[in-house]
Design a protein around this motif. Sequence first.
Motif, PDB file in Angstrom:
ATOM      1  N   UNK A  39      42.759  19.223  67.327  1.00 59.69           N
ATOM      2  CA  UNK A  39      43.785  18.011  67.273  1.00 59.69           C
ATOM      3  C   UNK A  39      42.975  16.902  66.403  1.00 59.69           C
ATOM      4  N   UNK A  40      41.684  16.695  66.624  1.00 61.79           N
ATOM      5  CA  UNK A  40      41.154  15.647  66.298  1.00 61.79           C
ATOM      6  C   UNK A  40      40.755  15.453  64.512  1.00 61.79           C
ATOM      7  N   UNK A  41      40.466  16.539  64.098  1.00 64.43           N
ATOM      8  CA  UNK A  41      40.257  16.405  62.677  1.00 64.43           C
ATOM      9  C   UNK A  41      41.622  16.084  61.968  1.00 64.43           C
ATOM     10  N   UNK A  42      42.669  16.606  62.385  1.00 68.85           N
ATOM     11  CA  UNK A  42      44.111  16.272  61.803  1.00 68.85           C
ATOM     12  C   UNK A  42      44.627  14.919  62.174  1.00 68.85           C
ATOM     13  N   UNK A  43      44.337  14.278  63.362  1.00 66.92           N
ATOM     14  CA  UNK A  43      44.475  13.019  63.556  1.00 66.92           C
ATOM     15  C   UNK A  43      43.780  11.888  62.781  1.00 66.92           C
ATOM     16  N   UNK A  44      42.427  12.240  62.817  1.00 65.89           N
ATOM     17  CA  UNK A  44      41.733  11.480  61.645  1.00 65.89           C
ATOM     18  C   UNK A  44      42.213  11.510  60.372  1.00 65.89           C
ATOM     19  N   UNK A  54      40.342   6.783  64.844  1.00 60.91           N
ATOM     20  CA  UNK A  54      40.693   6.900  66.018  1.00 60.91           C
ATOM     21  C   UNK A  54      40.610   5.581  66.999  1.00 60.91           C
ATOM     22  N   UNK A  55      39.353   5.097  66.915  1.00 62.70           N
ATOM     23  CA  UNK A  55      39.237   4.086  67.933  1.00 62.70           C
ATOM     24  C   UNK A  55      40.046   2.713  67.789  1.00 62.70           C
ATOM     25  N   UNK A  56      40.315   2.658  66.521  1.00 65.29           N
ATOM     26  CA  UNK A  56      41.231   1.387  66.182  1.00 65.29           C
ATOM     27  C   UNK A  56      42.643   1.584  66.619  1.00 65.29           C
ATOM     28  N   UNK A  57      42.962   3.116  66.413  1.00 67.14           N
ATOM     29  CA  UNK A  57      44.401   3.424  66.905  1.00 67.14           C
ATOM     30  C   UNK A  57      44.442   3.270  68.326  1.00 67.14           C
ATOM     31  N   UNK A  58      43.395   3.582  69.044  1.00 69.58           N
ATOM     32  CA  UNK A  58      43.397   3.565  70.487  1.00 69.58           C
ATOM     33  C   UNK A  58      43.411   2.112  70.877  1.00 69.58           C
ATOM     34  N   UNK A  59      42.721   1.165  70.453  1.00 72.57           N
ATOM     35  CA  UNK A  59      42.793  -0.235  70.723  1.00 72.57           C
ATOM     36  C   UNK A  59      44.220  -0.839  70.513  1.00 72.57           C
ATOM     37  N   UNK A 115      49.375  -5.825  63.210  1.00 68.59           N
ATOM     38  CA  UNK A 115      48.671  -4.820  64.033  1.00 68.59           C
ATOM     39  C   UNK A 115      49.907  -4.078  64.671  1.00 68.59           C
ATOM     40  N   UNK A 116      50.792  -4.654  65.211  1.00 73.45           N
ATOM     41  CA  UNK A 116      52.080  -3.824  65.705  1.00 73.45           C
ATOM     42  C   UNK A 116      52.838  -3.248  64.646  1.00 73.45           C
ATOM     43  N   UNK A 117      53.173  -3.603  63.331  1.00 74.92           N
ATOM     44  CA  UNK A 117      53.610  -2.950  62.302  1.00 74.92           C
ATOM     45  C   UNK A 117      53.003  -1.569  62.079  1.00 74.92           C
ATOM     46  N   UNK A 118      51.682  -1.719  61.964  1.00 73.28           N
ATOM     47  CA  UNK A 118      50.627  -0.795  61.600  1.00 73.28           C
ATOM     48  C   UNK A 118      50.893   0.479  62.743  1.00 73.28           C
ATOM     49  N   UNK A 119      50.650   0.038  63.939  1.00 68.20           N
ATOM     50  CA  UNK A 119      50.823   0.891  65.045  1.00 68.20           C
ATOM     51  C   UNK A 119      52.366   1.627  64.980  1.00 68.20           C
ATOM     52  N   UNK A 125      53.977   9.887  63.128  1.00 66.13           N
ATOM     53  CA  UNK A 125      53.157  10.987  62.628  1.00 66.13           C
ATOM     54  C   UNK A 125      52.252  11.644  63.840  1.00 66.13           C
ATOM     55  N   UNK A 126      51.584  10.539  64.367  1.00 67.62           N
ATOM     56  CA  UNK A 126      50.879  10.951  65.538  1.00 67.62           C
ATOM     57  C   UNK A 126      51.620  11.767  66.617  1.00 67.62           C
ATOM     58  N   UNK A 127      52.579  11.352  67.088  1.00 71.07           N
ATOM     59  CA  UNK A 127      53.478  12.051  67.823  1.00 71.07           C
ATOM     60  C   UNK A 127      53.821  13.504  67.369  1.00 71.07           C
ATOM     61  N   UNK A 128      54.341  13.638  66.021  1.00 69.27           N
ATOM     62  CA  UNK A 128      54.548  14.941  65.747  1.00 69.27           C
ATOM     63  C   UNK A 128      53.475  15.816  65.453  1.00 69.27           C
ATOM     64  N   UNK A 129      52.274  15.405  65.143  1.00 68.88           N
ATOM     65  CA  UNK A 129      51.196  16.148  65.264  1.00 68.88           C
ATOM     66  C   UNK A 129      50.759  16.844  66.329  1.00 68.88           C
ATOM     67  N   UNK A 130      50.911  15.998  67.468  1.00 65.30           N
ATOM     68  CA  UNK A 130      50.625  16.211  68.956  1.00 65.30           C
ATOM     69  C   UNK A 130      51.631  17.336  69.235  1.00 65.30           C
TER      70      UNK A 130
END
Length: 157
Positions: A39-44, A54-59, A115-119, A125-130
Amino acid sequence: MENLERRAIGRSGVARYARLRNPALRAWVRMLGLSQRVVQPALVEKLRGLGLNPAEFDILDTLAAREGLTQQELADALLVTKGNMTYHLCRMAERGLVDRRAQGRKNRLYLTGEGRRLLEEALPDHEALIDERFSGLSEEERAQLADLLGKLERSQP
């Protein structure tokens, strides 16, 4: 053979088998392995294309759900140090993704429009990958796993 887990030992990368009799330990090793190898490599890679890590996405994701947190509350929610949080928030503020607003003696954190736009751009894509990585489980199994992990989280001191 059911109690064996493959794991790399040291820098040699040589795989060896260790008998893991404890079901909780087996589950932990499998969850971490799945996260780190699959999971992590594809998300990165997906996040990098948006200029995020990933840290910025989590924030961004945490602040979208809980705007107005203090820096310490955000660090606690993400299980990182205040120093680590300071580093990321400074970078993100410079890029116009988060805003610090003084309220009394504390600074509260908010997403900016960018920030909201970028999220919102990153989430599909994040949800589709998961979803893709969880495709080996039925909807019922996914719900059961989420319930079990929630129960485990709520049981922590």
